[in-house]
Design a protein around this motif. Structure first.
Motif, short mmCIF file in Angstrom:
data_model
loop_
_atom_site.label_atom_id
_atom_site.label_comp_id
_atom_site.label_asym_id
_atom_site.label_seq_id
_atom_site.Cartn_x
_atom_site.Cartn_y
_atom_site.Cartn_z
N LEU A 1 0.95 -1.09 -0.03
CA LEU A 1 0.07 0.36 -0.05
C LEU A 1 1.30 1.63 -0.22
CD1 LEU A 1 -3.15 -1.38 2.35
CD2 LEU A 1 -3.62 -0.64 0.35
N GLN A 2 1.83 0.73 0.63
CA GLN A 2 2.71 2.80 0.47
C GLN A 2 3.42 2.06 -0.32
OE1 GLN A 2 6.01 1.86 3.25
NE2 GLN A 2 7.17 3.54 2.99
N LEU A 3 4.05 1.17 -1.31
CA LEU A 3 4.88 1.06 -2.56
C LEU A 3 3.46 1.93 -3.43
CD1 LEU A 3 5.75 -1.86 -2.83
CD2 LEU A 3 7.13 0.54 -2.66
N ILE A 4 2.48 1.56 -3.55
CA ILE A 4 1.23 1.62 -3.82
C ILE A 4 1.13 3.35 -4.64
CG2 ILE A 4 -1.85 2.10 -4.70
CD1 ILE A 4 -1.51 -1.37 -3.48
N GLU A 5 0.67 3.63 -3.53
CA GLU A 5 1.02 5.44 -3.17
C GLU A 5 1.96 6.24 -3.39
OE1 GLU A 5 0.34 8.66 0.28
OE2 GLU A 5 0.10 6.44 1.51
N GLU A 6 3.11 5.70 -3.16
CA GLU A 6 4.77 6.13 -3.92
C GLU A 6 4.45 7.23 -4.85
OE1 GLU A 6 7.56 8.54 -2.92
OE2 GLU A 6 6.43 8.28 -1.93
N LEU A 7 4.23 5.54 -5.14
CA LEU A 7 4.75 4.92 -7.59
C LEU A 7 4.01 5.95 -8.24
CD1 LEU A 7 6.56 1.20 -7.16
CD2 LEU A 7 8.04 3.31 -6.38
N CYS A 8 2.52 5.92 -7.78
CA CYS A 8 2.13 6.88 -8.66
C CYS A 8 2.74 8.21 -8.57
CB CYS A 8 0.74 6.53 -8.25
SG CYS A 8 -0.25 7.40 -7.20
N LYS A 9 2.54 8.73 -7.51
CA LYS A 9 2.85 9.93 -7.07
C LYS A 9 4.35 10.26 -7.99
CE LYS A 9 1.65 10.86 -2.79
NZ LYS A 9 1.90 11.46 -1.25
N ARG A 10 5.76 9.52 -8.78
CA ARG A 10 6.47 9.00 -8.60
C ARG A 10 6.24 9.25 -10.85
NH1 ARG A 10 11.33 6.24 -5.38
NH2 ARG A 10 10.70 6.92 -3.58
N GLY A 11 5.27 7.73 -10.43
CA GLY A 11 5.10 8.23 -11.93
C GLY A 11 4.13 8.92 -12.68
N LEU A 12 3.30 10.14 -12.21
CA LEU A 12 2.50 10.99 -12.57
C LEU A 12 3.27 11.96 -12.93
CD1 LEU A 12 0.08 11.99 -13.39
CD2 LEU A 12 -0.60 12.96 -11.11
N LYS A 13 4.69 12.59 -11.56
CA LYS A 13 5.47 12.91 -12.38
C LYS A 13 6.29 12.92 -13.48
CE LYS A 13 9.41 16.28 -9.79
NZ LYS A 13 10.41 15.47 -10.72
N ASP A 14 6.98 12.07 -13.90
CA ASP A 14 7.38 11.40 -14.77
C ASP A 14 6.78 11.97 -16.16
OD1 ASP A 14 9.74 11.05 -12.85
OD2 ASP A 14 10.16 8.83 -12.95
N ALA A 15 5.66 11.20 -16.23
CA ALA A 15 4.83 11.07 -17.18
C ALA A 15 4.14 12.60 -17.52
CB ALA A 15 3.82 10.64 -16.88
N ILE A 16 4.66 13.96 -16.88
CA ILE A 16 4.04 15.37 -17.03
C ILE A 16 5.24 15.74 -17.74
CG2 ILE A 16 3.60 17.50 -16.52
CD1 ILE A 16 1.44 15.72 -13.86
N GLU A 17 6.50 15.73 -17.56
CA GLU A 17 7.26 15.72 -17.90
C GLU A 17 7.76 15.21 -18.95
OE1 GLU A 17 10.04 16.79 -13.97
OE2 GLU A 17 10.44 14.49 -14.15
N LEU A 18 7.55 14.12 -19.38
CA LEU A 18 7.76 13.29 -20.82
C LEU A 18 6.49 13.96 -21.10
CD1 LEU A 18 8.87 9.51 -19.49
CD2 LEU A 18 9.86 10.81 -21.07
N ALA A 19 5.66 14.14 -21.02
CA ALA A 19 4.33 14.77 -22.05
C ALA A 19 5.09 16.53 -22.39
CB ALA A 19 3.43 15.14 -21.24
N GLY A 20 5.68 17.36 -21.87
CA GLY A 20 6.75 18.55 -21.76
C GLY A 20 6.14 19.27 -20.77
N GLY A 21 4.78 18.66 -19.64
CA GLY A 21 4.69 19.69 -18.57
C GLY A 21 6.50 20.56 -17.47
N GLU A 22 5.80 21.53 -17.30
CA GLU A 22 6.57 21.92 -16.67
C GLU A 22 6.39 21.88 -15.11
OE1 GLU A 22 7.89 25.80 -16.60
OE2 GLU A 22 8.65 25.27 -19.56
N VAL A 23 7.15 21.00 -14.61
CA VAL A 23 6.93 20.73 -12.94
C VAL A 23 8.03 21.07 -11.40
CG1 VAL A 23 6.51 18.11 -11.08
CG2 VAL A 23 5.45 17.76 -13.47
#
Length: 296
Positions: free
Chosen positions: A272-294
């Protein structure tokens, strides 16, 4: 030694289906990285094997006339990772399957076997869910197409009939054009490791890169089968990429949609801890890959 009743090399898909129909003890083998282990352990000892390993139509990646992508079920992981079309259109999948086992496994194991084994820990599974992949199955009654979210029925179980051959996977262009994403695998080792948890996040941003137009979140080992978190996806749709509550909202909703278990590899609480943390990291990475500034 392997306790195998017989071994038949199928000439094509229809020949493989005929062989499966004619022998009720037969099962399919392609790369053999999972099947032979089960035979050696005695779980599938004494069975007949129908090999689809050398059927050319089951190998490779191609762009279909309508712009969709077809991935042959017999395509090895390393071939997917290094395929030019995969790198250009859905590099996330190539990165995901590059985390499977070691080089020997990746050169032999196939994406069809990885999905059809029905394991929630399969490294390709959560990404294929995030891509809305469709399976092409051929059996005695002809061909059918099954959405991946309808394919799994339980741990290690799928809707594929024993006499059906998985020919490949279709990724519709609307599920990869304009989308960017990241697969994050957590394991105790960096290689030769079954996923303790796998997390796939994909996003499509608005034209000005300031808002999330759509998002996808899929997990492996967060339940008895791979799964999508539709509530979490809906919760971030339309939000600004720099919304201070974005990641917490995403994670909070995801936690309401999962059902991990404790095993010898990890406790439910740790997953459950991994589920919470990894989705945050994945979302940040995905936004940056898409060209968004985080914001940092």
């Amino acid at each position: 030694m392997f306790d195998i009743k017989s071994f038949y090399e199928a000439k094509d898909v229809k020949d493989a289906v005929r062989a499966l129909v004619n022998d009720p003890d037969a099962e399919i083998i392609s790369g053999g990285t999972d099947v032979l282990i089960r035979v050696r352990e005695g779980k599938d000892a004494g069975k007949s094997l129908v090999s689809i390993h050398n059927i050319a139509e089951l190998k490779g990646v191609k762009l279909l006339p309508d712009g969709d992508i077809f991935i042959g079920a017999g395509t090895a992981f390393s071939h997917i990772t290094n395929d030019a079309l995969i790198k250009e259109k859905i590099n996330m999948l190539g990165e995901a399957v590059d985390t499977v086992g070691g080089p020997q496994i990746r050169n032999t194991g196939t994406i069809g076997g990885n999905i059809c084994n029905g394991a929630t820990s399969a490294d390709s599974a959560s990404t294929m869910w995030a891509l809305n992949a469709e399976l092409v199955l051929e059996g005695p009654d002809g061909e059918r197409i099954v959405p991946i979210n309808e394919f799994y029925t339980g741990p290690g179980k799928t809707v594929r009939d024993r006499c059906e051959v998985c020919k490949g996977f279709i990724i519709r262009k609307e599920n990869f054009e304009g989308w960017y994403g990241r697969y994050i695998k957590y394991g105790k080792r960096n290689a030769m490791e079954i996923a303790t948890l796998g997390c796939a996040v994909r996003v499509k941003l608005s034209e000005d890169k300031k808002n999330i137009e759509e998002a996808r979140l899929a997990y492996g080992v967060a339940g008895p089968t791979p799964l999508r978190c539709h509530k979490a996806e809906a919760a971030v749709k339309g939000r600004a990429v720099n919304d201070p509550e974005l990641y917490d909202v995403f994670a909070r909703e995801a936690l309401t949609e999962v059902n991990p278990r404790s095993s010898w590899r990890a406790s439910k609480e740790f997953r459950l801890q991994l589920i919470e943390e990894l989705c945050k990291r994945g979302l940040k990475d995905a936004i940056e890959l898409a060209g968004g500034e985080v914001d940092a």
